[in-house]
Write a protein that holds these residues in place. Structure first.
Motif, short mmCIF file in Angstrom:
data_model
loop_
_atom_site.label_atom_id
_atom_site.label_comp_id
_atom_site.label_asym_id
_atom_site.label_seq_id
_atom_site.Cartn_x
_atom_site.Cartn_y
_atom_site.Cartn_z
N ALA A 19 41.63 53.05 46.18
CA ALA A 19 42.71 52.37 45.48
C ALA A 19 42.35 52.22 44.01
O ALA A 19 41.17 52.18 43.65
N TYR A 20 43.36 52.14 43.18
CA TYR A 20 43.17 51.92 41.76
C TYR A 20 43.20 50.42 41.47
O TYR A 20 44.12 49.71 41.90
N ASP A 33 37.81 52.28 37.68
CA ASP A 33 39.22 51.98 37.97
C ASP A 33 39.62 52.40 39.37
O ASP A 33 40.79 52.25 39.75
N THR A 34 38.69 52.93 40.16
CA THR A 34 38.96 53.24 41.56
C THR A 34 37.85 52.68 42.42
O THR A 34 36.71 52.52 41.97
N ASP A 52 30.76 50.46 36.81
CA ASP A 52 31.38 49.24 37.32
C ASP A 52 32.17 48.50 36.25
O ASP A 52 33.15 47.83 36.56
N THR A 53 31.76 48.62 34.99
CA THR A 53 32.40 47.82 33.94
C THR A 53 33.34 48.62 33.05
O THR A 53 34.32 48.08 32.54
N LYS A 98 39.94 45.09 31.21
CA LYS A 98 41.39 45.04 31.08
C LYS A 98 41.96 43.78 31.73
O LYS A 98 41.28 43.08 32.47
N THR A 99 43.24 43.52 31.45
CA THR A 99 43.92 42.38 32.06
C THR A 99 44.02 42.59 33.56
O THR A 99 44.31 43.69 34.04
N GLY A 100 43.79 41.52 34.31
CA GLY A 100 43.80 41.62 35.76
C GLY A 100 45.19 41.60 36.36
O GLY A 100 46.21 41.43 35.67
N LEU A 101 45.25 41.78 37.67
CA LEU A 101 46.50 41.72 38.40
C LEU A 101 47.07 40.32 38.33
O LEU A 101 46.33 39.33 38.25
N SER A 102 48.38 40.20 38.42
CA SER A 102 49.02 38.89 38.20
C SER A 102 50.02 38.50 39.27
O SER A 102 50.67 37.47 39.13
#
Length: 222
Positions: A198-199, A44-45, A39-40, A205-209
């Motif tokens: 989904a990826y 990534d999927t 999970d951590t 890592k940096t999240g979606l923006s």
């Protein structure tokens, strides 16, 4: 001599008791470490649809079996120093649902590996509707769905995007799925047995923006 054997097996400091305690610790910690690592670090999927019912049933059954075995071992260790009957009862009750949740997660992960391993995977950009946001000590996340009947998944987002989405009023997250107006774009894949995933950004890592107005309201793959 028989009494001596009974006293030795009941002795919390005996080798048998120490071995039993180590066994319980490994039975608990190893699956939990796999879940946390997946999970951590390597998560990534994420599956967009539920695993088949057969996989769920097998996972539940395995979780119940493991939970009851560990609960019984907790009960046999009730005479260990510093352990009260109430602590043993609480531990025994808690361990069963924990085992079920853990085996269900691992069963879904195993299904994903089998569904996409060695297969000709079809990849494409897909839209997932935003159905909620949440924030906490672990970070800021957006809740997404690919279709009304599909699983709700989490994806890490930046704190700036979280503030932007959380400030939308009136709250959009109380709407029906078909009425939700905003989407996020992710890379999706299709595998065996109707599996879709989904990826998403891993937790470190940096999240979606970015998000956008949905271009359609169709279910994934339709």
């Amino acid at each position: 001599m028989a009494n001596d054997a009974v006293e030795q097996s009941a002795n919390p400091d005996s080798a048998d008791w120490r071995s039993a305690r180590r066994y319980v610790v490994w039975m608990i910690m190893l699956p939990l470490c796999l879940v946390v690592a997946r999970d951590t670090i390597g998560g990534d999927t994420v599956l967009l649809r539920e695993a088949p019912v057969s996989v769920t049933y097998v996972s539940y059954a395995a979780g119940l079996l493991i939970g009851f075995v560990l609960a019984r071992m907790f009960w046999t260790m009730r005479r260990a120093p510093g352990r009260s009957i109430s602590q043993v009862i609480v531990s025994s009750i808690f361990i069963v649902p924990l085992a079920i949740v853990t085996t269900t997660y691992l069963g879904r992960w195993a299904f994903e590996v089998a569904a996409f391993s060695g297969a000709h995977r079809v990849s494409q950009q897909i839209e997932l509707k935003i159905v909620g946001v949440r924030g906490g000590k672990s970070g800021t996340f957006v809740n997404l769905r690919s279709a009304a009947a599909d699983r709700e998944i989490d994806a890490k987002i930046t704190s700036e995007l979280y503030s932007e989405l959380a400030a939308i009023r009136p709250p959009l997250w109380s709407l029906e799925y078909a009425e939700e107006p905003f989407c996020m774009a992710l890379i999706g894949e299709y595998g065996r047995w109707g599996a879709a995933r989904a990826y998403v950004p891993v937790r470190w890592k940096t999240g979606l923006s970015a998000f956008h107005v949905c271009s359609h309201s169709d279910a994934l793959g339709e």
